[in-house]
Design a protein around this motif. Structure first.
Motif, PDB file in Angstrom:
ATOM      1  N   THR A   1       0.848  -1.174  -0.171  1.00 29.92           N
ATOM      2  CA  THR A   1      -0.123   0.053  -0.042  1.00 29.92           C
ATOM      3  C   THR A   1       0.750   1.447  -0.006  1.00 29.92           C
ATOM      4  OG1 THR A   1      -1.655  -0.963   1.171  1.00 29.92           O
ATOM      5  CG2 THR A   1      -1.773   1.201   1.304  1.00 29.92           C
ATOM      6  N   TYR A   2       2.002   1.165   0.763  1.00 35.25           N
ATOM      7  CA  TYR A   2       2.699   2.372   0.884  1.00 35.25           C
ATOM      8  C   TYR A   2       3.578   2.653  -0.647  1.00 35.25           C
ATOM      9  CZ  TYR A   2       6.824   5.428   2.304  1.00 35.25           C
ATOM     10  OH  TYR A   2       7.473   6.721   2.494  1.00 35.25           O
ATOM     11  N   MET A   3       3.852   1.547  -1.212  1.00 40.10           N
ATOM     12  CA  MET A   3       4.800   1.850  -2.298  1.00 40.10           C
ATOM     13  C   MET A   3       3.365   2.069  -3.563  1.00 40.10           C
ATOM     14  SD  MET A   3       7.079  -1.203  -4.475  1.00 40.10           S
ATOM     15  CE  MET A   3       5.768  -1.537  -5.382  1.00 40.10           C
ATOM     16  N   LEU A   4       2.325   1.530  -3.656  1.00 38.22           N
ATOM     17  CA  LEU A   4       1.529   1.700  -4.593  1.00 38.22           C
ATOM     18  C   LEU A   4       0.841   3.133  -4.350  1.00 38.22           C
ATOM     19  CD1 LEU A   4      -0.305  -1.646  -5.281  1.00 38.22           C
ATOM     20  CD2 LEU A   4       1.261  -0.294  -6.950  1.00 38.22           C
ATOM     21  N   SER A   5       0.546   3.453  -3.199  1.00 33.98           N
ATOM     22  CA  SER A   5      -0.261   4.958  -3.060  1.00 33.98           C
ATOM     23  C   SER A   5       0.635   6.048  -3.671  1.00 33.98           C
ATOM     24  CB  SER A   5      -0.327   5.120  -1.535  1.00 33.98           C
ATOM     25  OG  SER A   5      -0.994   4.194  -1.064  1.00 33.98           O
ATOM     26  N   SER A   6       2.112   6.006  -3.545  1.00 34.22           N
ATOM     27  CA  SER A   6       3.074   7.266  -4.363  1.00 34.22           C
ATOM     28  C   SER A   6       2.824   7.073  -5.983  1.00 34.22           C
ATOM     29  CB  SER A   6       4.219   6.843  -3.767  1.00 34.22           C
ATOM     30  OG  SER A   6       4.642   5.770  -4.301  1.00 34.22           O
ATOM     31  N   VAL A   7       2.599   5.883  -6.048  1.00 32.58           N
ATOM     32  CA  VAL A   7       2.388   5.770  -7.878  1.00 32.58           C
ATOM     33  C   VAL A   7       1.167   6.160  -8.159  1.00 32.58           C
ATOM     34  CG1 VAL A   7       2.521   4.129  -9.786  1.00 32.58           C
ATOM     35  CG2 VAL A   7       4.093   3.875  -7.753  1.00 32.58           C
ATOM     36  N   LEU A   8      -0.019   5.736  -7.431  1.00 35.45           N
ATOM     37  CA  LEU A   8      -1.237   6.152  -7.866  1.00 35.45           C
ATOM     38  C   LEU A   8      -1.594   7.576  -7.457  1.00 35.45           C
ATOM     39  CD1 LEU A   8      -3.295   2.927  -6.911  1.00 35.45           C
ATOM     40  CD2 LEU A   8      -2.498   3.650  -8.985  1.00 35.45           C
ATOM     41  N   GLY A   9      -0.837   8.164  -6.531  1.00 35.56           N
ATOM     42  CA  GLY A   9      -0.880   9.534  -6.359  1.00 35.56           C
ATOM     43  C   GLY A   9      -0.697  10.494  -7.559  1.00 35.56           C
ATOM     44  N   ALA A  10       0.330   9.998  -8.304  1.00 39.18           N
ATOM     45  CA  ALA A  10       0.625  10.947  -9.619  1.00 39.18           C
ATOM     46  C   ALA A  10       0.023  10.185 -10.911  1.00 39.18           C
ATOM     47  CB  ALA A  10       2.295  10.459  -9.532  1.00 39.18           C
ATOM     48  N   PHE A  11      -1.155   9.565 -10.670  1.00 38.40           N
ATOM     49  CA  PHE A  11      -1.809   8.866 -11.831  1.00 38.40           C
ATOM     50  C   PHE A  11      -2.371  10.218 -12.574  1.00 38.40           C
ATOM     51  CE2 PHE A  11      -4.829   6.631 -14.225  1.00 38.40           C
ATOM     52  CZ  PHE A  11      -4.172   5.486 -14.482  1.00 38.40           C
ATOM     53  N   PRO A  12      -2.277  10.138 -13.863  1.00 37.99           N
ATOM     54  CA  PRO A  12      -2.830  11.318 -14.747  1.00 37.99           C
ATOM     55  C   PRO A  12      -4.085  11.733 -14.632  1.00 37.99           C
ATOM     56  CG  PRO A  12      -1.498   9.728 -15.957  1.00 37.99           C
ATOM     57  CD  PRO A  12      -1.671   9.040 -14.846  1.00 37.99           C
ATOM     58  N   LYS A  13      -4.495  13.009 -14.015  1.00 39.74           N
ATOM     59  CA  LYS A  13      -5.835  13.321 -13.806  1.00 39.74           C
ATOM     60  C   LYS A  13      -6.723  13.372 -15.013  1.00 39.74           C
ATOM     61  CE  LYS A  13      -4.448  15.983  -9.489  1.00 39.74           C
ATOM     62  NZ  LYS A  13      -4.575  17.116  -8.842  1.00 39.74           N
ATOM     63  N   GLU A  14      -6.385  13.664 -16.096  1.00 41.20           N
ATOM     64  CA  GLU A  14      -6.928  13.760 -17.522  1.00 41.20           C
ATOM     65  C   GLU A  14      -7.370  12.566 -17.642  1.00 41.20           C
ATOM     66  OE1 GLU A  14      -3.843  14.521 -16.996  1.00 41.20           O
ATOM     67  OE2 GLU A  14      -3.809  16.687 -17.123  1.00 41.20           O
ATOM     68  N   VAL A  15      -6.887  11.298 -17.454  1.00 42.21           N
ATOM     69  CA  VAL A  15      -7.263   9.953 -17.685  1.00 42.21           C
ATOM     70  C   VAL A  15      -8.728   9.780 -16.923  1.00 42.21           C
ATOM     71  CG1 VAL A  15      -6.936   7.621 -17.939  1.00 42.21           C
ATOM     72  CG2 VAL A  15      -5.316   9.270 -18.630  1.00 42.21           C
ATOM     73  N   LEU A  16      -8.506  10.094 -15.593  1.00 40.77           N
ATOM     74  CA  LEU A  16      -9.878   9.796 -14.697  1.00 40.77           C
ATOM     75  C   LEU A  16     -10.805  10.588 -14.957  1.00 40.77           C
ATOM     76  CD1 LEU A  16      -7.474   9.737 -11.425  1.00 40.77           C
ATOM     77  CD2 LEU A  16      -8.541   7.598 -12.828  1.00 40.77           C
ATOM     78  N   GLU A  17     -10.763  12.094 -15.295  1.00 44.06           N
ATOM     79  CA  GLU A  17     -11.623  12.946 -15.673  1.00 44.06           C
ATOM     80  C   GLU A  17     -12.450  12.483 -16.955  1.00 44.06           C
ATOM     81  OE1 GLU A  17      -9.899  16.810 -15.884  1.00 44.06           O
ATOM     82  OE2 GLU A  17      -9.707  16.811 -13.808  1.00 44.06           O
ATOM     83  N   ALA A  18     -11.832  11.847 -17.840  1.00 44.84           N
ATOM     84  CA  ALA A  18     -12.380  11.537 -19.151  1.00 44.84           C
ATOM     85  C   ALA A  18     -13.159  10.440 -18.884  1.00 44.84           C
ATOM     86  CB  ALA A  18     -11.140  11.121 -20.184  1.00 44.84           C
ATOM     87  N   ALA A  19     -12.535   9.386 -17.791  1.00 45.94           N
ATOM     88  CA  ALA A  19     -13.369   8.237 -17.575  1.00 45.94           C
ATOM     89  C   ALA A  19     -14.383   8.658 -16.801  1.00 45.94           C
ATOM     90  CB  ALA A  19     -12.674   7.241 -16.858  1.00 45.94           C
ATOM     91  N   ARG A  20     -14.546   9.326 -16.021  1.00 39.06           N
ATOM     92  CA  ARG A  20     -15.888   9.955 -15.519  1.00 39.06           C
ATOM     93  C   ARG A  20     -16.813  10.654 -16.268  1.00 39.06           C
ATOM     94  NH1 ARG A  20     -11.814  11.897 -11.383  1.00 39.06           N
ATOM     95  NH2 ARG A  20     -11.683  10.302  -9.725  1.00 39.06           N
TER      96      ARG A  20
END
Length: 303
Positions: A182-201
């Motif tokens: 969790t500690y390792m993946l959280s740092s990676v997912l915290g920098a996930f591209p917001k544009e991709v998430l907004e487009a999916a929403r």
């Protein structure tokens, strides 16, 4: 208007400026070459030191006892003797120990990776409140020594009826391993591209669809790295299985090796054969997934 330059000035100017950059580049190139050889020698020495114990276990595991007494542990056997390995296999019921270790390590690796993915998705992308404090808790969780958790875990498994069961060890180790994931993946997912998430929403995707169709495929290489690490760490874990699995039928490979070293200390060839039998499954697993491991590490470095 014309300017007259002396012939010796024209001839000497380029000649004085030319060799200096060449000497500088040549010196830097030679220094890089020397440093490269130094690094290569250091890496080779470290590799030899790491491979040497495997080599000692390999040559002594198939060495007759009389040749060990005559030539010592570093001598090359003139004939192969499988009696030590066969005796160890039957004495400790290694088939059962091997099955227990595979079930525990495989289950812990998959469950811990799934828990790490879900919790890091909530922390890194869900942006829940107290994200920094939660990451601090997870960081502290995987740094606590196992010795400090023995008594609480013993009481908990005993009261829940999970003491001396594979399920109890799987649950405990999966939770402990997932703290690091969790500690390792959280740092990676915290920098996930917001544009991709907004487009999916905007397309009407739910959180479950975002996790399953967008986040999971992109983080699959890193999850493969976590699964590999979790499997090897759990396979080599000795302390918690020793405390929580006292019966012989539920013991793992590492616990059986520890019991063997205390009972047959006078037979070094049996100890070498036992060590070889315990090392090979984890080594084979690593060799099978080494390409996936390197791909995930390189992807994490690029990100």
């Amino acid at each position: 208007m014309s300017v007259n330059l002396a012939p010796d000035t024209v001839a000497s100017g380029p000649a004085d400026l030319g060799p200096a950059p060449l000497r500088t580049r040549g010196g830097a190139r030679s220094r890089r070459r020397v440093s490269g050889w130094v690094v290569l020698v250091v890496v080779a020495v470290i590799a030899v030191l790491m491979v040497f114990p495997f080599w000692i276990a390999l040559i002594n595991g198939f060495k007759p006892s009389d040749q060990y007494l005559a030539g010592g542990p570093v001598s090359i056997p003139t004939e192969l003797d499988f009696s030590s390995l066969v005796d160890f296999w039957h004495q400790v019921d290694f088939n059962r120990k091997l099955l227990n270790s595979v079930v525990i390590a495989g289950s812990v690796a998959l469950i811990a990776a799934a828990l790490s993915m879900l919790s890091s998705f909530a922390i890194g992308i869900g942006r829940i409140k107290g994200r920094v404090w939660l990451l601090a808790v997870f960081m502290v969780a995987f740094t606590i020594p196992q010795e400090a958790l023995v008594y609480p875990l013993f009481v908990l498994t005993r009261d829940l009826g999970l003491y001396d069961t594979l399920l109890g060890v799987i649950i405990i180790l999966a939770v402990l391993q997932s703290a690091f994931g969790t500690y390792m993946l959280s740092s990676v997912l915290g920098a996930f591209p917001k544009e991709v998430l907004e487009a999916a929403r905007l397309d009407g995707a739910s959180r479950r669809q975002v996790l399953g169709r967008i986040v999971f495929p992109l983080t699959r290489p890193m999850l493969s790295v976590l699964v590999t690490f979790f499997f090897i760490w759990t396979w080599n874990d000795f302390f918690l299985p020793l405390i929580l699995l006292p019966s012989a039928k539920n013991q793992t490979v590492s616990v059986s090796l520890g019991a063997l070293s205390g009972q047959y200390t006078s037979d070094p060839t049996s100890l070498a054969a036992a060590s070889l039998a315990g090392i090979l499954p984890a080594l084979v697993f690593f060799l099978i997934f080494q390409r996936t491991l390197m791909r995930g590490v390189n992807l994490g470095a690029v990100k």
